[in-house]
Design a protein around this motif. Structure first.
Motif, short mmCIF file in Angstrom:
data_model
loop_
_atom_site.label_atom_id
_atom_site.label_comp_id
_atom_site.label_asym_id
_atom_site.label_seq_id
_atom_site.Cartn_x
_atom_site.Cartn_y
_atom_site.Cartn_z
N VAL A 73 -24.58 -44.03 27.23
CA VAL A 73 -25.30 -45.16 27.81
C VAL A 73 -24.38 -45.84 28.82
N HIS A 74 -24.95 -46.70 29.64
CA HIS A 74 -24.16 -47.44 30.62
C HIS A 74 -23.39 -48.56 29.91
N PRO A 75 -22.17 -48.87 30.35
CA PRO A 75 -21.42 -49.97 29.74
C PRO A 75 -22.21 -51.29 29.72
N ARG A 76 -23.02 -51.52 30.74
CA ARG A 76 -23.83 -52.73 30.79
C ARG A 76 -24.81 -52.79 29.60
N THR A 77 -25.30 -51.62 29.19
CA THR A 77 -26.20 -51.55 28.04
C THR A 77 -25.49 -52.01 26.77
N LEU A 78 -24.26 -51.55 26.57
CA LEU A 78 -23.49 -51.98 25.40
C LEU A 78 -23.24 -53.48 25.43
N ARG A 79 -22.90 -54.00 26.59
CA ARG A 79 -22.67 -55.44 26.71
C ARG A 79 -23.95 -56.22 26.40
N ARG A 80 -25.09 -55.70 26.82
CA ARG A 80 -26.37 -56.36 26.52
C ARG A 80 -26.65 -56.32 25.02
N TRP A 81 -26.42 -55.17 24.38
CA TRP A 81 -26.63 -55.07 22.94
C TRP A 81 -25.74 -56.06 22.18
N ILE A 82 -24.51 -56.24 22.65
CA ILE A 82 -23.60 -57.20 22.02
C ILE A 82 -24.13 -58.61 22.22
N SER A 83 -24.56 -58.95 23.44
CA SER A 83 -25.04 -60.31 23.70
C SER A 83 -26.34 -60.60 22.95
N GLU A 84 -27.15 -59.59 22.70
CA GLU A 84 -28.39 -59.76 21.94
C GLU A 84 -28.15 -59.79 20.44
N GLY A 85 -26.92 -59.48 20.00
CA GLY A 85 -26.60 -59.48 18.58
C GLY A 85 -26.99 -58.18 17.88
N ARG A 86 -27.36 -57.18 18.63
CA ARG A 86 -27.74 -55.90 18.03
C ARG A 86 -26.52 -55.06 17.64
N LEU A 87 -25.37 -55.36 18.25
CA LEU A 87 -24.13 -54.65 18.01
C LEU A 87 -23.00 -55.68 17.99
#
Length: 64
Positions: free
Chosen positions: A22-36
């Motif tokens: 996945v794109h690094p931006r996707t991981l950052r979004r998952w972290i900000s959403e609390g999913r990861l």
């Protein structure tokens, strides 16, 4: 005997994103959403636990 949690395998965002394809931006979004869960290491560096990332990724469809 108690069941203990696996030792965390921390990796930086670029490495973890490549691992999950996945794109690094996707991981950052998952972290900000609390999913990861993101782990701050120093003032700027954020890492993720590869064990948690692998558990987060689920197969879909009947081919599981």
């Amino acid at each position: 005997m108690s069941k203990s949690k696996a030792q965390p395998r921390l990796a930086g965002i670029p490495v973890a994103a490549k691992n999950a394809d996945v794109h690094p931006r996707t991981l950052r979004r998952w972290i900000s959403e609390g999913r990861l869960t993101g782990y701050r290491v120093g003032p700027r560096l954020i890492k993720v636990d590869l064990n948690e990332l692998e558990a987060f990724i689920q197969p879909v469809g009947g081919a599981a």
